[in-house]
Scaffold this active site. Structure first.
Site, mmCIF file in Angstrom:
data_model
loop_
_atom_site.group_PDB
_atom_site.id
_atom_site.type_symbol
_atom_site.label_atom_id
_atom_site.label_comp_id
_atom_site.label_asym_id
_atom_site.label_seq_id
_atom_site.Cartn_x
_atom_site.Cartn_y
_atom_site.Cartn_z
ATOM 1 N N PRO A 120 4.005 -0.436 -3.000
ATOM 2 C CA PRO A 120 4.750 -1.343 -1.848
ATOM 3 C C PRO A 120 4.346 -0.514 -0.241
ATOM 4 C CG PRO A 120 6.080 0.549 -2.880
ATOM 5 C CD PRO A 120 4.661 0.328 -3.623
ATOM 6 N N CYS A 121 3.124 -1.083 0.124
ATOM 7 C CA CYS A 121 2.776 -0.508 1.500
ATOM 8 C C CYS A 121 3.774 -1.317 2.390
ATOM 9 C CB CYS A 121 1.411 -0.687 1.686
ATOM 10 S SG CYS A 121 0.820 -2.319 1.148
ATOM 11 N N HIS A 122 4.292 -2.417 2.123
ATOM 12 C CA HIS A 122 5.120 -3.110 2.987
ATOM 13 C C HIS A 122 6.391 -2.555 3.310
ATOM 14 C CE1 HIS A 122 6.517 -4.139 -1.215
ATOM 15 N NE2 HIS A 122 7.740 -4.540 -0.413
#
Length: 177
Positions: A141-143
């Protein structure tokens, strides 16, 4: 370097891909020996450097499809998939740190640095660069990483998609692609 979900270096022999429909648009999934190695959204800044995608296999990604459908329907908050993280040892370390960010929360680049044992004052930029090269967006989950001042910052597939993912996790999505 290619590593599996335990951090063990591995060599891949079979690379396959498929394209699935998501609320973010047509999304390319890539696997190395059955382990997810890329999830590339339309307009992804790095899509052109991800290849080769290998042979198309529309039947080999059933569990990934199921978990993505559950995530986008608001019924899944964590993924349980075999991953093949393709990057430098430092990048892999950062991506493994991203996996610790809880669903619905955001961390700054400094918080990610600190979570993997680095000094945030000297490592935030390097962490940001590694975050931006994450090939398995959504699942890794880089977001969920934002600027230290709370602003949305870089996302390889665009800030509108990042905003959508964050709003989805808050239960308030209002944008489809």
């Amino acid at each position: 370097m290619l590593v599996d979900e335990t951090g063990t270096a591995v060599s891949a022999t079979a690379v396959t891909h498929t394209v699935v429909t998501t609320p973010l648009g047509p999304t390319t999934l890539v696997a190395h020996d059955g382990r997810l190695s890329a999830l590339l959204m339309p307009s992804s800044k790095y899509a052109e450097v991800q290849g080769p995608f290998g042979e198309r296999d529309d039947d080999g990604f059933g569990e990934v499809r199921t978990q993505l459908d559950e995530y986008f329907a608001g019924r899944r908050t964590a993924f349980d998939l075999p991953l093949a993280l393709v990057g430098t040892p430092f990048q892999v370390r950062v991506w493994e740190g991203l996996l610790a960010i809880p669903y619905g929360q955001t961390w700054s680049y400094g918080q990610v640095a600190e979570s993997i044992g680095l000094d945030p004052r000297t490592s935030s930029r390097a962490v940001g660069a590694a975050n931006g090269r994450n090939r398995i967006a959504v699942v890794v989950p880089c977001h969920r990483v934002i600027g230290a001042n709370g602003t949305l910052t870089g996302f390889a597939a665009g800030l509108d998609r990042k905003r959508f993912l964050l709003e989805l996790e808050e239960g308030t999505p209002d944008l489809l692609f």
